[in-house]
Design a protein around this motif. Structure first.
Motif, PDB file in Angstrom:
ATOM      1  N   THR A  55       0.856  -1.191   0.000  1.00 28.56           N
ATOM      2  CA  THR A  55       0.000   0.000   0.000  1.00 28.56           C
ATOM      3  C   THR A  55       0.889   1.237   0.000  1.00 28.56           C
ATOM      4  N   PRO A  56       0.411   2.341  -0.565  1.00 26.30           N
ATOM      5  CA  PRO A  56       1.253   3.542  -0.640  1.00 26.30           C
ATOM      6  C   PRO A  56       1.329   4.272   0.696  1.00 26.30           C
ATOM      7  N   GLU A  57       2.383   5.034   0.831  1.00 27.54           N
ATOM      8  CA  GLU A  57       2.575   5.894   1.997  1.00 27.54           C
ATOM      9  C   GLU A  57       2.345   7.335   1.561  1.00 27.54           C
ATOM     10  N   THR A  58       1.504   8.063   2.308  1.00 28.71           N
ATOM     11  CA  THR A  58       1.155   9.438   1.962  1.00 28.71           C
ATOM     12  C   THR A  58       2.133  10.412   2.608  1.00 28.71           C
ATOM     13  N   ILE A  59       2.635  11.344   1.785  1.00 28.05           N
ATOM     14  CA  ILE A  59       3.558  12.371   2.255  1.00 28.05           C
ATOM     15  C   ILE A  59       2.928  13.722   1.958  1.00 28.05           C
ATOM     16  N   SER A  60       2.787  14.558   2.982  1.00 27.29           N
ATOM     17  CA  SER A  60       2.196  15.871   2.776  1.00 27.29           C
ATOM     18  C   SER A  60       3.092  16.705   1.866  1.00 27.29           C
TER      19      SER A  60
ATOM     20  N   HIS B  33       0.764  -7.209 -11.137  1.00 29.01           N
ATOM     21  CA  HIS B  33       0.091  -6.563 -10.002  1.00 29.01           C
ATOM     22  C   HIS B  33       0.860  -5.343  -9.504  1.00 29.01           C
ATOM     23  N   PHE B  34       1.214  -4.483 -10.423  1.00 31.87           N
ATOM     24  CA  PHE B  34       1.850  -3.220 -10.068  1.00 31.87           C
ATOM     25  C   PHE B  34       0.960  -2.489  -9.059  1.00 31.87           C
ATOM     26  N   PRO B  35       1.510  -1.984  -7.950  1.00 30.37           N
ATOM     27  CA  PRO B  35       0.637  -1.422  -6.899  1.00 30.37           C
ATOM     28  C   PRO B  35      -0.158  -0.206  -7.344  1.00 30.37           C
TER      29      PRO B  35
ATOM     30  N   GLU C 299      11.313   1.801  -5.396  1.00 31.30           N
ATOM     31  CA  GLU C 299      10.289   2.729  -4.915  1.00 31.30           C
ATOM     32  C   GLU C 299      10.182   3.900  -5.872  1.00 31.30           C
ATOM     33  N   PHE C 300       9.047   4.567  -5.842  1.00 31.58           N
ATOM     34  CA  PHE C 300       8.844   5.778  -6.631  1.00 31.58           C
ATOM     35  C   PHE C 300       7.821   6.651  -5.919  1.00 31.58           C
TER      36      PHE C 300
ATOM     37  N   THR D  99       6.214   1.315  -3.048  1.00 40.43           N
ATOM     38  CA  THR D  99       7.305   0.342  -3.175  1.00 40.43           C
ATOM     39  C   THR D  99       6.796  -0.841  -3.992  1.00 40.43           C
ATOM     40  N   PHE D 100       7.654  -1.395  -4.842  1.00 37.95           N
ATOM     41  CA  PHE D 100       7.242  -2.506  -5.693  1.00 37.95           C
ATOM     42  C   PHE D 100       8.461  -3.348  -6.018  1.00 37.95           C
TER      43      PHE D 100
END
Length: 729
Positions: A205-210, A395-397, A433-434, A447-448
């Motif tokens: 799952t993605p991580e949110t960055i403000s 299954h790219f996230p 990661e991107f 991350t993938f």
């Protein structure tokens, strides 16, 4: 006894007397005898009597005079504008050589523009954004690109079936072949690598960055608060950074598509040309600091064109550069020849892989070998899309990626450039990661994991049918007609034997077009993996080709004109009518009159336009080299040992090694001679063609007679190209 009659009386009585009826003896005009005093004339025997040579000589004298004046001013402490300068600035007074020559190289994705004495050009995306009701990602119901299949319930298919069975079979077949090759090279393989990648990507799952915590946040293009004050168009980098939900909406237009003018996304011919020249003009003004068109009169222009150009494309560009931009002089240069100038090679086989097209041509002693020119409709953009399809298959996230969205397209290009490789030693389960940055949204960090996708995507060059070849010929000849010869009314755009071989290969190994207009998609059997992966036997000597069906017939002398004068555009003319169904079967059966010959050539040209030119890259290189050397062993070794890879579409690590290995496998008779050279002086392969144009532009006027000057063009127009081009116009 009757008296004797005179001879005159006999002639009068017998009707033999000569009378003058004041009629000429013949209708042919009588030529007077030559005046012996003027017999020994000097007409057209001196260089000064040729307009082109006279203009060139006058320009050289004017340049010498101007340099002498500037040098005198420099010695006296006065600059070119008449201002007094100090001693330190005296050396900079004389105008730098090449500072008044602009070199332009347009491509499907990027435009290279700069002054000839610049070390490197300015790179500008070949795109323009215009106000519209919807942007490109909102059209057609917002369907994502690449296309994905849905279930009967309207939901997206599972990733393994998202792109159809044909793609799945080809992907698995390429993966299996890569594993076999790695085992043969004693590479270690983990048996469950694919499962590790899929399982990790499925649950991440993605991580949110403000936004204020993101140090690399993007500066989006700002628009006025009042939509009515928004600019009508935006060019270059700023166009790609317009927010998707901007007010007003902007839609991106790319005037160049697959190496030729984009007729698919436009409804008017003038709109295509307007966007094309607007991008060039804005790039000159913003990147080179030349603010107005009035200043263009002080500059010359070197314009780089494709090897297999279209005559209408060249003549329209020449007319605009001369009449609208009002450059002092203009010359054209072919891409492959420019690449040899940029690399400093005298003989080479140039392989130019761009974003949407790949061109190959052999160059020997400053001339492109005409029969070796190849133009194929795939490039780096196809690798980008293929890489994303392979990642989505595993299954790219970030499943919502849509290459029609600007930020998603830029992200996909970034991922391809960072992670794709052609080195087998790097094929293992890797964690990357991107960051996804979109306007008005917080940054998301993903991350993938990857396995063999990073290498299989570049290998698509050797299996081009796995690319998305749907609709690549849409709109072809919809707006801009091909060029026709003014004498026999037949198409006269250049072609080559090597390009004909590519078309025959594509026609043989790909299914026929739908309704004779467009190529089939993957669901109709486009892939044909066995036909493409098969390595044909290619030797070093010319072999007879069955190309009579597609090759234009050349006659020793031109036929008489089929029309008295050119007719307006769009008017039906003899030989230009559509051949109708079954014309492809009758290409070799038309002969006889001039109209029949013109109709035959027109049918051949229309048949060529309906075939998408596709061939594996390695096979196409050898075919181009074979047509270039034509059995000459010396030239064969020069071309096989001088393969130069340029362009930005294949900038993958170790790609040259992979290509060398495949070429040697196809041509075992030359195991040591086949070499792919490196670009000298650590020059970026994307800039080699532009660099060659700058070198050519700086040649002295006495050694370069390819310039078209304003006075010449006003007299003769585009007919000058027959004497000015460095190739057979």
């Amino acid at each position: 006894m009757v008296g004797k009659k005179s001879g005159r009386a006999l002639l009068r009585e017998e009707g033999l007397a000569r009378t003058d009826n004041h009629l000429d003896l013949t209708i042919w005009p009588q030529v007077n005898m030559i005046n012996q005093k003027n017999y020994y004339t000097e007409y057209l025997k001196r260089d000064e009597q040729y307009l082109a040579l006279r203009t060139q000589d006058e320009e050289r004298k004017e340049s010498m005079k101007r340099d002498a004046i500037n040098e005198d001013k420099a010695r006296s402490g006065i600059d070119v504008n008449g201002n007094v300068v100090d001693d330190d600035a005296m050396l900079r007074v004389v105008e730098a050589h090449g500072s008044k020559i602009i070199v332009i190289h347009p491509g499907s994705q990027n435009l290279r523009v700069g002054v000839a004495n610049d070390a490197l050009p300015k790179t500008v995306p070949m795109v323009i954004a215009r106000q519209a009701r919807q942007n490109e990602s909102e059209e057609n119901g917002g369907e994502p690109e690449p296309k994905r299949l849905k279930t009967d319930d309207g939901e997206w298919e599972e990733p393994e079936r998202m792109f159809g069975e044909e793609f799945s079979e080809q992907f698995q077949d390429m993966s299996f072949n890569l594993k076999q090759h790695m085992r043969a090279n004693k590479r270690r393989l983990l048996p469950n690598s694919k499962e590790l990648v899929v399982n990790y990507n499925r649950r991440t799952t993605p991580e949110t960055i403000s936004e204020h915590n993101d140090p690399h946040r993007i500066d989006w293009t700002e628009l006025p608060p009042d939509p009515r004050k928004a600019p009508p168009y935006i060019c270059g980098h700023a166009a790609l950074r317009i927010a998707e939900q901007s007010r007003p909406r902007y839609k991106l237009y790319w005037p160049i598509r697959a190496g030729c003018l984009n007729e698919k996304d436009y409804s008017r011919k003038n709109a295509v040309w307007e966007d094309f020249f607007t991008i060039i003009e804005e790039a000159i003004k913003t990147q080179l600091g030349i603010k107005t068109r009035k200043d263009f009169k002080q500059y010359s222009c070197v314009f780089v064109i494709p090897d297999l150009y279209e005559r209408t494309y060249v003549t329209t560009i020449l007319d605009t550069l001369m009449r609208d931009f009002e450059f002092k002089r203009v010359c054209f240069m072919q891409e492959s020849l420019a690449a040899t100038f940029g690399a400093g090679w005298s003989a080479a086989c140039i392989v130019d892989i761009g974003a949407q097209k790949t061109s190959i041509c052999c160059v020997d002693e400053g001339l492109c070998q005409e029969e070796s020119r190849i133009n194929m409709k795939y490039g780096g953009a196809d690798v980008t899309e293929l890489f994303m399809k392979m990642m989505l298959y595993d299954h790219f996230p970030y499943q919502e990626i849509n290459l029609r969205r600007r930020y998603d397209w830029l992200l996909a290009e970034e991922l391809k450039q960072k992670f794709c490789t052609a080195n087998e030693a790097e094929i293992s389960v890797q964690l990357y990661e991107f960051h996804l940055r979109a306007s008005g949204q917080d940054t998301r960090k993903y991350t993938f994991k990857t396995y063999d996708e990073v290498m299989l995507a570049p290998m698509g060059f050797f299996r081009p049918t796995i690319f998305n070849n749907v609709n690549k010929l849409d709109g072809r000849r919809k707006l801009i007609d091909r060029s026709y010869d003014i004498y026999d009314n037949s198409p006269n755009d250049p072609t080559s034997t090597a390009q004909t071989t590519v078309l025959e290969f594509a026609e043989k190994n790909l299914p026929p077009p739908i309704n004779g207009s467009q190529p089939n998609d993957a669901s109709n059997g486009l892939s044909a993996p066995s036909a493409v992966t098969e390595k044909p036997a290619i030797d070093s000597t010319p072999r007879p080709l069955n190309i009579t069906r597609l090759t234009d017939t050349h006659e020793p002398t031109p036929r008489s004109s089929a029309a008295n004068s050119p007719q307006p555009e769009g008017t039906p003319q003899p030989g230009r009518a559509s051949p109708g169904p079954g014309a492809g079967d009758a290409l070799g059966g038309l002969s006889g009159t001039s109209a029949d010959a013109a109709a035959q050539k027109t049918a051949q040209a229309e048949h060529r336009d309906r075939i998408l030119p596709l061939m594996p890259l390695d096979v196409a290189i050898l075919e181009s080299a074979r047509q270039g050397h034509r059995g000459d062993d010396r030239k064969a070794r020069d071309f096989y040992g001088g393969i130069l890879l340029v362009g930005g579409g294949a900038k993958f690590p170790y790609f040259t090694s992979m290509l060398e290995e495949r070429l040697r496998g196809l041509l075992p008779g030359y195991p040591k001679e086949i070499l792919i050279g490196e670009v000298p002086r650590e020059l970026d392969p994307m800039l080699v063609v532009w660099k060659g144009g700058s070198v050519f532009g700086r040649l002295s006027s006495s050694g370069n007679d390819s310039w078209v000057h304003q006075r010449e063009y006003n007299f003769l127009g585009s007919k000058l190209l027959a004497q000015k081009c460095m190739w057979n116009w």
